[in-house]
Design an enzyme around this catalytic site. Sequence first.
Site, PDB file in Angstrom:
ATOM      1  N   CYS A 261       0.854  -1.185   0.000  1.00 48.04           N
ATOM      2  CA  CYS A 261       0.000   0.000   0.000  1.00 48.04           C
ATOM      3  C   CYS A 261       0.889   1.234   0.000  1.00 48.04           C
ATOM      4  O   CYS A 261       1.658   1.445   0.944  1.00 48.04           O
ATOM      5  CB  CYS A 261      -0.918   0.004   1.223  1.00 48.04           C
ATOM      6  SG  CYS A 261      -1.829   1.548   1.413  1.00 48.04           S
TER       7      CYS A 261
ATOM      8  N   GLU B 292       5.759   1.574 -12.938  1.00 53.38           N
ATOM      9  CA  GLU B 292       4.392   1.420 -13.439  1.00 53.38           C
ATOM     10  C   GLU B 292       3.348   1.608 -12.338  1.00 53.38           C
ATOM     11  O   GLU B 292       2.483   0.765 -12.100  1.00 53.38           O
ATOM     12  CB  GLU B 292       4.224   0.066 -14.124  1.00 53.38           C
ATOM     13  CG  GLU B 292       5.046  -0.066 -15.391  1.00 53.38           C
ATOM     14  CD  GLU B 292       4.850  -1.354 -16.145  1.00 53.38           C
ATOM     15  OE1 GLU B 292       5.112  -1.388 -17.361  1.00 53.38           O
ATOM     16  OE2 GLU B 292       4.440  -2.357 -15.517  1.00 53.38           O
TER      17      GLU B 292
ATOM     18  N   CYS C  21      -7.290  -1.175   2.788  1.00 51.80           N
ATOM     19  CA  CYS C  21      -6.739  -1.353   4.132  1.00 51.80           C
ATOM     20  C   CYS C  21      -7.302  -0.284   5.064  1.00 51.80           C
ATOM     21  O   CYS C  21      -7.902   0.710   4.628  1.00 51.80           O
ATOM     22  CB  CYS C  21      -5.214  -1.303   4.105  1.00 51.80           C
ATOM     23  SG  CYS C  21      -4.521   0.342   3.799  1.00 51.80           S
TER      24      CYS C  21
ATOM     25  N   CYS D 169      -6.151   3.253   4.295  1.00 47.60           N
ATOM     26  CA  CYS D 169      -6.797   3.873   3.136  1.00 47.60           C
ATOM     27  C   CYS D 169      -8.248   4.245   3.439  1.00 47.60           C
ATOM     28  O   CYS D 169      -8.756   5.251   2.932  1.00 47.60           O
ATOM     29  CB  CYS D 169      -6.714   2.943   1.932  1.00 47.60           C
ATOM     30  SG  CYS D 169      -5.063   2.892   1.182  1.00 47.60           S
TER      31      CYS D 169
ATOM     32  N   GLU E  66      10.268   1.627 -21.470  1.00 52.82           N
ATOM     33  CA  GLU E  66      10.270   0.215 -21.850  1.00 52.82           C
ATOM     34  C   GLU E  66       9.710   0.120 -23.256  1.00 52.82           C
ATOM     35  O   GLU E  66       8.587   0.574 -23.510  1.00 52.82           O
ATOM     36  CB  GLU E  66       9.439  -0.635 -20.892  1.00 52.82           C
ATOM     37  CG  GLU E  66      10.000  -0.720 -19.485  1.00 52.82           C
ATOM     38  CD  GLU E  66       9.212  -1.672 -18.593  1.00 52.82           C
ATOM     39  OE1 GLU E  66       8.423  -2.485 -19.120  1.00 52.82           O
ATOM     40  OE2 GLU E  66       9.378  -1.597 -17.357  1.00 52.82           O
TER      41      GLU E  66
ATOM     42  N   TRP F 255       1.717 -12.987 -17.869  1.00 50.97           N
ATOM     43  CA  TRP F 255       0.373 -13.120 -17.322  1.00 50.97           C
ATOM     44  C   TRP F 255      -0.575 -13.720 -18.367  1.00 50.97           C
ATOM     45  O   TRP F 255      -1.739 -13.935 -18.094  1.00 50.97           O
ATOM     46  CB  TRP F 255      -0.138 -11.758 -16.879  1.00 50.97           C
ATOM     47  CG  TRP F 255       0.757 -11.157 -15.855  1.00 50.97           C
ATOM     48  CD1 TRP F 255       0.743 -11.412 -14.512  1.00 50.97           C
ATOM     49  CD2 TRP F 255       1.834 -10.242 -16.080  1.00 50.97           C
ATOM     50  NE1 TRP F 255       1.733 -10.710 -13.890  1.00 50.97           N
ATOM     51  CE2 TRP F 255       2.423  -9.985 -14.811  1.00 50.97           C
ATOM     52  CE3 TRP F 255       2.366  -9.633 -17.198  1.00 50.97           C
ATOM     53  CZ2 TRP F 255       3.506  -9.128 -14.661  1.00 50.97           C
ATOM     54  CZ3 TRP F 255       3.448  -8.782 -17.049  1.00 50.97           C
ATOM     55  CH2 TRP F 255       4.000  -8.535 -15.796  1.00 50.97           C
TER      56      TRP F 255
END
Length: 646
Positions: free
Chosen positions: A107, A142, A150, A153, A300, A309
């Site tokens: 976080c 990124e 949480c 937050c 990049e 992924w």
Amino acid sequence: MKIGVAYYPEHWDRSLWEKDADRMLATGVKLVRLAEFAWCRLEPREGEFDFTWLDEAIALFAARGMEVVLCTPTSCPPMWLYEKHPEIVHVEKDGTPTRLGIRSHRCVSNPVFLRYADRITKKMALHYANEPAVVGWQIDNELEAYQCYCGHCIAGYREWLKAKYGTVENLNRAYGNVVWSGEYTSWTQITPPYGSLPHAWQNPAYMLDFYRFCSDNVVAFSNRQAAQLRRLCPGRPVTTNVWFCGHMPDFYRQFADLDFISYDNYPATRLPQDGESCYSHAFHLDMMRGVKRKPFWIMEQLSGGKGCWMPMEKPPQPGMIKGYALQAFAHGADTVVHFRWRTAAIGAEMHWHGLLDHSDVPGRRFEEFADLCRTAQTLSDVQGADIRSDVAILFGFENEYAFQIQPQTEGYYYLEQLQRLHRAFTALGLNVDVIGQHEPLEGYRIVCAPEMYVASPGVSERLTAFADQGGTVILTARSGVKDAHNNACMSQLPGVYRQLAGVHAVEYVPIGWDSIPLQFEDGTRLDARQWCDVLEPDTAQVLARYAGDYFAGAAAVTKNRYGKGTVYYIGTVGTQPVYDRIAAGAAEEAALPMIPGLPERVELCTRTKGESTVRFLFNNDQQPKRFTLEGQEMTLAPFEMKILRG
């Protein structure tokens, strides 16, 4: 123009480092990015810092005249920190902590995490303050507008709302919380949108504020690191790298206090066969340049087939490595850093391919990269050159957020009309800026303002003044729909833009995947999709009418004279030829210097420095193109870039 690479010395045996540095030098690499995921090696145990290995790597590159960009490693805290302080872990919307094992699972607002992040950032900044090879900093990696649930937050969200609204009563009025008996009587009743319910099922005003809050959190985090780096390692520019992720922060706010924008650029390697797809990253690049209206970096750049992924994708076709990097230079990048030098042999990204494959034997992609490095060395005259545009497209992150919160109809997304208008104007050989809604409009001849969905202070007034003074404005459906709280405006659409457009909607019809024919004045028939504003002119001229469904004959596309200017209103989501037609008419009327007849998927962008111009002519297609440009026969191989000086 500089070509760089991302490199991970901590992943490789030291016996490879010098070999890699020598090969980079021989290839023409000018810059190396280091350390964005290396916290566990920089602080292997709490309070024990080891920069020896990084010093050695930097020294190897510095000895060969290469520059270094260092990254703060805060994306991936070490396991000892998670073990000691599990409260720093990002919490999912179901209230459970994110499982460790992938990156960015902290976080960024947690005060304990911030204390440790501050310490590693300051230690790095001080250690390298006098290292001349370090020419800049990348903050984290990124960063997204993380939706964290949480306890910290939750408390932060309440404080954010208190600062904005002052009282619960003001917030209730702004949100319309009387609906579904949702009125709060205490700040403690307010939580982020927990659970599995779609965001569209929840109060849209509340949801938009939550998106704003999440964006502000990450902006505060990056500004915090930037201040530390500038204070302890002065004289080096500071940036962070962004991409088009699911939860984008507001780039305009994120980069307001950073020195330049950096973008992670991964164009498609498998091109769509249909003519409707807006796959070119020219739009993304023009948007990155437009964030600060200055040259930017690619931090990049596509180097090989992607796979991590998702299952592995097709590798870049011949010409893509060089062509896509030059496309970035054409649209305003001054530095392109390829990800990555060598494909990883360990970890989850071992199939996200770099320039060298696992064999470490240079192949087709590497040889093309070497050719790119040679070409980049010939572009010193383009460094810092301007891109002067007569056309601007307005982008608003609050519109993007609102469309995510309440999907309009099947197949409809915010970016599509922006991309189609961009494609239409660039097909005429025109430079296009994609800029924030808050930016001044002076100097442009045409301003496209698609889907001005959520009201933003001063935007409608600036567009009205722009048209009144002789500019051309292009508006679309889903404009003037919401107020600044994301509540519906009680006026006929396009709401605050009605007088400007000279037209109003008597009804709107979401049609999703269906299509309805449009008939233009000259008899041309094209297609409308997804959305149909059923329009009735006030002062506008009708350019096209619907030719199907129960509203056949109603106006769909209009043109209005306003003051000294012209305003187009596209009341539907058209196929690409609709936007091509509008763009060509608007550009001709504005007497812009078009280059008609460019083949499909051939892109032209012009950079200007003093009295000299450099034109980049790019074939963004897997088919060769032959055509005539200003009397000269041109041939472009697939993904070839020709650089024309004049």
